[in-house]
Design a protein around this motif. Structure first.
Motif, short mmCIF file in Angstrom:
data_model
loop_
_atom_site.label_atom_id
_atom_site.label_comp_id
_atom_site.label_asym_id
_atom_site.label_seq_id
_atom_site.Cartn_x
_atom_site.Cartn_y
_atom_site.Cartn_z
N LEU A 241 0.92 -1.19 0.07
CA LEU A 241 -0.15 -0.02 0.02
C LEU A 241 0.87 1.14 -0.08
CD1 LEU A 241 -2.47 -1.26 2.58
CD2 LEU A 241 -3.15 -0.44 0.14
N LYS A 242 1.85 1.22 0.85
CA LYS A 242 2.80 2.49 0.72
C LYS A 242 3.49 2.54 -0.59
CE LYS A 242 6.55 4.27 3.67
NZ LYS A 242 7.57 4.29 4.71
N ALA A 243 3.86 1.74 -1.35
CA ALA A 243 4.61 1.64 -2.46
C ALA A 243 3.60 2.40 -3.44
CB ALA A 243 4.81 0.32 -2.98
N ALA A 244 2.21 2.15 -3.33
CA ALA A 244 1.21 2.56 -4.29
C ALA A 244 0.65 4.01 -3.83
CB ALA A 244 0.02 1.48 -4.27
N GLY A 245 1.28 4.44 -2.68
CA GLY A 245 0.74 5.80 -1.98
C GLY A 245 -0.52 5.70 -1.50
N LYS A 246 -0.92 4.67 -0.87
CA LYS A 246 -2.45 4.41 -0.41
C LYS A 246 -2.42 4.00 1.05
CE LYS A 246 -4.23 2.88 -5.00
NZ LYS A 246 -5.15 4.00 -5.11
N GLU A 247 -1.25 4.01 1.72
CA GLU A 247 -1.18 3.64 3.25
C GLU A 247 -2.13 4.29 4.15
OE1 GLU A 247 2.30 6.66 3.20
OE2 GLU A 247 1.14 5.27 1.59
N LYS A 248 -2.25 5.57 3.62
CA LYS A 248 -3.11 6.38 4.65
C LYS A 248 -4.62 6.49 4.38
CE LYS A 248 0.67 9.99 5.34
NZ LYS A 248 0.70 11.46 5.22
N ASP A 249 -5.08 5.57 3.39
CA ASP A 249 -6.51 5.42 3.21
C ASP A 249 -7.11 4.18 3.17
OD1 ASP A 249 -6.08 7.91 1.91
OD2 ASP A 249 -5.42 7.26 0.00
N VAL A 250 -5.98 3.42 3.75
CA VAL A 250 -6.59 2.04 3.99
C VAL A 250 -6.74 1.55 5.47
CG1 VAL A 250 -6.30 -0.53 3.19
CG2 VAL A 250 -5.91 1.45 1.78
N VAL A 251 -7.42 0.88 6.31
CA VAL A 251 -7.51 0.19 7.55
C VAL A 251 -7.21 -1.13 7.10
CG1 VAL A 251 -9.02 -0.36 9.41
CG2 VAL A 251 -9.55 1.74 8.22
N GLY A 257 -0.82 -10.43 17.98
CA GLY A 257 -0.59 -9.88 19.15
C GLY A 257 1.08 -10.14 19.52
N GLY A 258 1.90 -10.38 18.33
CA GLY A 258 3.31 -10.49 18.77
C GLY A 258 3.68 -9.04 18.87
N CYS A 259 5.16 -9.20 19.51
CA CYS A 259 5.59 -7.49 19.74
C CYS A 259 5.79 -6.80 18.70
CB CYS A 259 6.71 -7.89 20.55
SG CYS A 259 6.71 -8.70 22.34
N ALA A 260 6.18 -7.36 17.68
CA ALA A 260 6.34 -6.47 16.30
C ALA A 260 5.15 -6.34 15.58
CB ALA A 260 7.07 -7.47 15.30
N GLY A 261 4.10 -6.90 15.90
CA GLY A 261 2.86 -6.30 15.27
C GLY A 261 1.95 -5.39 16.47
N VAL A 262 2.27 -5.51 17.54
CA VAL A 262 1.65 -4.58 18.47
C VAL A 262 2.32 -3.31 18.18
CG1 VAL A 262 1.22 -3.82 20.65
CG2 VAL A 262 0.80 -6.22 20.13
N ALA A 263 3.74 -3.27 17.93
CA ALA A 263 4.45 -2.18 17.65
C ALA A 263 3.85 -1.50 16.44
CB ALA A 263 6.00 -2.33 17.67
N ASP A 264 3.35 -2.22 15.34
CA ASP A 264 2.87 -1.94 14.32
C ASP A 264 1.68 -1.07 14.59
OD1 ASP A 264 5.12 -2.29 12.50
OD2 ASP A 264 4.05 -4.19 11.69
N GLY A 266 1.01 0.57 17.32
CA GLY A 266 1.44 1.88 17.76
C GLY A 266 1.73 2.81 16.67
N LYS A 267 2.46 2.38 15.54
CA LYS A 267 3.09 3.17 14.44
C LYS A 267 1.87 3.42 13.45
CE LYS A 267 7.50 0.80 14.53
NZ LYS A 267 8.18 -0.18 13.84
N GLY A 268 0.79 2.79 13.49
CA GLY A 268 -0.30 3.23 12.75
C GLY A 268 -0.43 2.29 11.38
N VAL A 269 0.46 1.30 11.33
CA VAL A 269 0.84 0.17 10.20
C VAL A 269 -0.61 -0.61 10.31
CG1 VAL A 269 1.88 -1.68 9.51
CG2 VAL A 269 3.20 0.45 10.24
N ILE A 270 -0.85 -1.17 11.43
CA ILE A 270 -1.97 -1.93 11.65
C ILE A 270 -2.96 -1.22 12.60
CG2 ILE A 270 -2.79 -4.09 12.53
CD1 ILE A 270 -0.27 -5.30 12.19
N ALA A 271 -4.24 -1.00 12.37
CA ALA A 271 -5.19 -0.37 13.08
C ALA A 271 -5.47 -1.03 14.30
CB ALA A 271 -6.45 0.05 12.13
#
Length: 334
Positions: A241-251, A257-264, A266-271
């Motif tokens: 999505l980021k490569a397509a410029g659409k990452e801000k428009d998609v939930v 619940g892994g640490c990397a996923g929960v961190a994502d 927090g970063k807004g990668v995963i809602a």
């Protein structure tokens, strides 16, 4: 297993069991899908800790990759030869493993599935696992609220055909979102309900998740909601999505619940993600194995090991926990 050939593994397990038997220790086997996935690493940690606490001997093995049924069958045979009277297993192939499990149970071995059920469910003595349908429902409910009434254009990045965990999470998501869905007992994915414009298999892998998302965007560039089977697939979807410029428009919503996923989260990668608890599954399995060794009492049926929704931005009507709580309870590297 990565390095031990079946014969070498058998010799190692036999030696360990002989030592354990001399000390009167219960011998319990743990077989995971792989030995590198942080989920299964945490599961092994939980089993190790509980075995030490209860005075049991733990034997562990894993398939080379997710889907390596032959490796799991070999591990079961080796563990039985080494004296294990309880085997805990996360089945890579829910159907193909059943004959090996039947053979083990016929020899008096209690077999408990962790995380993933067999098909049929009754092939094992018991199942200790996340309610994967509920996990899907939670992220479906969150996604519905997060879209705020916008028409949904949905892509689903699933596991692979026929896997019950993949089906339960996918179908639970549809149910939570308010779309027609099979019930929790179905191992078949719900079809393309209204709004679902693309379904792709990710095998729970980041690179395959990215490829699946790229293909879905080619089919429909207006996708605004992505369900993913797990957080690595979600990270791959975000990259596409980021490569397509659409990452801000998609939930993007996910499960693990892994640490990397929960961190994502927090970063807004995963809602939002539904967090499960592998350490708890394994500890409960070892405790049940020790009880069986000492009293002959077997566990049976399904035990829900818990699930909680983790979200950085709460939504009305959907109970969730914050990122800090998720990080406190996560697994994998922080």
């Amino acid at each position: 297993m990565k390095t031990l050939a079946p014969i070498a593994l058998l010799a190692t397990l036999t030696l360990a069991a002989g030592t354990a038997g001399a000390q009167g220790q219960p011998v319990i086997g743990l077989i995971t899908k792989t030995e590198t996935n942080p989920f299964f690493v945490k599961m092994k940690e939980g089993a190790d800790a509980e075995a030490r606490k209860l005075g049991a001997k733990l034997l562990s093995a894993a398939g080379k990759t997710d889907g390596d049924n032959a490796g799991q069958v070999t591990a079961m045979e080796n563990m039985m030869a080494a004296g294990a009277k309880t085997i805990l297993i996360t089945p890579s192939d829910s159907k193909a493993i059943v004959p090996a499990i039947k053979k083990a149970r016929a020899q008096g071995v209690m077999v408990i599935a962790l995380d993933s059920p067999t098909d049929p469910l009754e092939a094992t003595d018991a199942l200790f696992a996340t309610n994967n349908y509920k996990a899907g429902e939670l992220i479906g409910q969150y996604a519905k609220a997060a879209l705020g009434g916008k028409p949904a254009v949905i892509a689903t990045l699933d596991l692979f055909p026929g896997h019950p965990v993949g089906a339960q999470r996918h179908n639970g998501f549809l149910k939570g979102f308010g779309l027609p869905a099979p019930d929790a007992k179905s191992n078949e994915l719900g079809g393309k309900a209204a709004g679902v414009v693309c379904m792709a298999d990710s095998f729970g892998d980041r690179a395959k998740g990215q490829t699946g998302m790229e293909n879905c965007l080619q089919k429909n560039p207006n996708i605004n909601l992505v369900y993913t089977i797990n957080e690595p697939a979600a990270a791959g979807a975000y990259n596409a999505l980021k490569a397509a410029g659409k990452e801000k428009d998609v939930v993007i919503v996910s499960v693990d619940g892994g640490c990397a996923g929960v961190a994502d989260v927090g970063k807004g990668v995963i809602a939002a993600t539904s967090q499960q608890y592998p350490l708890r599954m394994a500890a409960m399995g070892v405790a049940a194995g020790v009880e069986y060794a000492r009293t002959g009492k077997k566990v049976s049926g399904y035990t829900d090991t818990g699930v909680a929704l983790i979200a950085a931005k709460p939504v009305s009507g959907v109970e969730s926990k914050d990122v800090k709580t998720g990080m406190d309870l996560c697994w994998g590297n922080k």
